[in-house]
Design an enzyme around this catalytic site. Structure first.
Site, short mmCIF file in Angstrom:
data_model
loop_
_atom_site.label_atom_id
_atom_site.label_comp_id
_atom_site.label_asym_id
_atom_site.label_seq_id
_atom_site.Cartn_x
_atom_site.Cartn_y
_atom_site.Cartn_z
CD GLU A 1 -1.69 -6.02 5.29
OE1 GLU A 1 -1.96 -4.83 5.56
OE2 GLU A 1 -1.30 -6.39 4.16
CB CYS B 1 -0.98 -0.04 1.17
SG CYS B 1 -2.36 1.13 0.99
CG HIS C 1 -3.82 -3.59 2.78
ND1 HIS C 1 -2.87 -3.09 3.63
CD2 HIS C 1 -4.48 -2.52 2.27
CE1 HIS C 1 -2.93 -1.78 3.65
NE2 HIS C 1 -3.90 -1.40 2.83
#
Length: 202
Positions: free
Chosen positions: A186, A80, A184
């Protein structure tokens, strides 16, 4: 050893939790010695471009990171805003970026359309534009986004994936030892876990 750079921004623990589940050696880097000891690096980020680069400068890790990435050629994954600050500058702010990638960050612009709003938030499909080890083992390409700006590399060969939200834009890059995702991993469940595993194996 993968080191997740903690300069005050980003979902540090989320990355660590994923690598712990995968039984992949990892640490959180807060000092120059941590970065020097790492084999690979992750540069997370949330918030604005200027905010992120200011936090990184205040951390005292800038010079060590430049050496690790540009001289020692350690693989690094920017996520990001962590990817965006690898660029030279951004339409979002006034500060200079790290300058690792020759490009300027641009704002998603839908002109007169009212169908699309910013930020671009939620799940979206991505299209692979160039084969890359980051995407090994994925049969579907669905990732979580939260952003209003995107990277637009001067060299189109650096683009490895695009997505569409009102327009097609770059959402993943690879330039030598530099990797980056606008989405993202994660926060992207099994898709993101696979991508992070792949980065560890590069």
């Amino acid at each position: 050893m993968i080191s997740i750079i903690n300069y005050g921004l980003g979902n540090i623990q989320a990355f660590k939790n994923i690598y712990n589940q995968l039984n992949i050696s990892n640490s959180i880097a807060t000092t120059k010695k941590d970065i020097e000891a790492a084999e690979k690096l992750i540069l997370p980020g949330v918030g604005s471009f200027d905010w992120a680069i200011n936090y990184l400068e205040k951390s005292g890790l800038r010079d060590c990171l430049d050496n690790a990435v540009l001289i020692e050629k350690k693989p690094i994954l920017g996520v990001c805003v962590g990817m965006q600050i690898m660029a030279e500058s951004s339409e979002e702010g006034e500060n200079k970026g790290l300058g690792w990638i020759p490009t300027r960050i641009k704002k998603l612009n839908f002109k007169n359309s009212t169908e699309y709003v910013l930020p671009h938030m939620g799940w979206n499909d991505i299209s692979i534009t160039r084969e890359n080890k980051l995407f090994n083992g994925l049969s579907e390409y669905k990732f979580y986004f939260l952003h209003s700006y995107f990277i637009d590399p001067e060299n189109s060969e650096n683009i490895i994936a695009k997505t569409n939200y009102g327009l097609d834009f770059c959402c993943a890059i690879n330039h030598n030892n530099l990797y980056g995702t606008q989405f993202h991993p994660e926060k992207s469940h099994s898709y993101g876990t696979t991508l992070l595993k792949n980065f560890a194996e590069i």
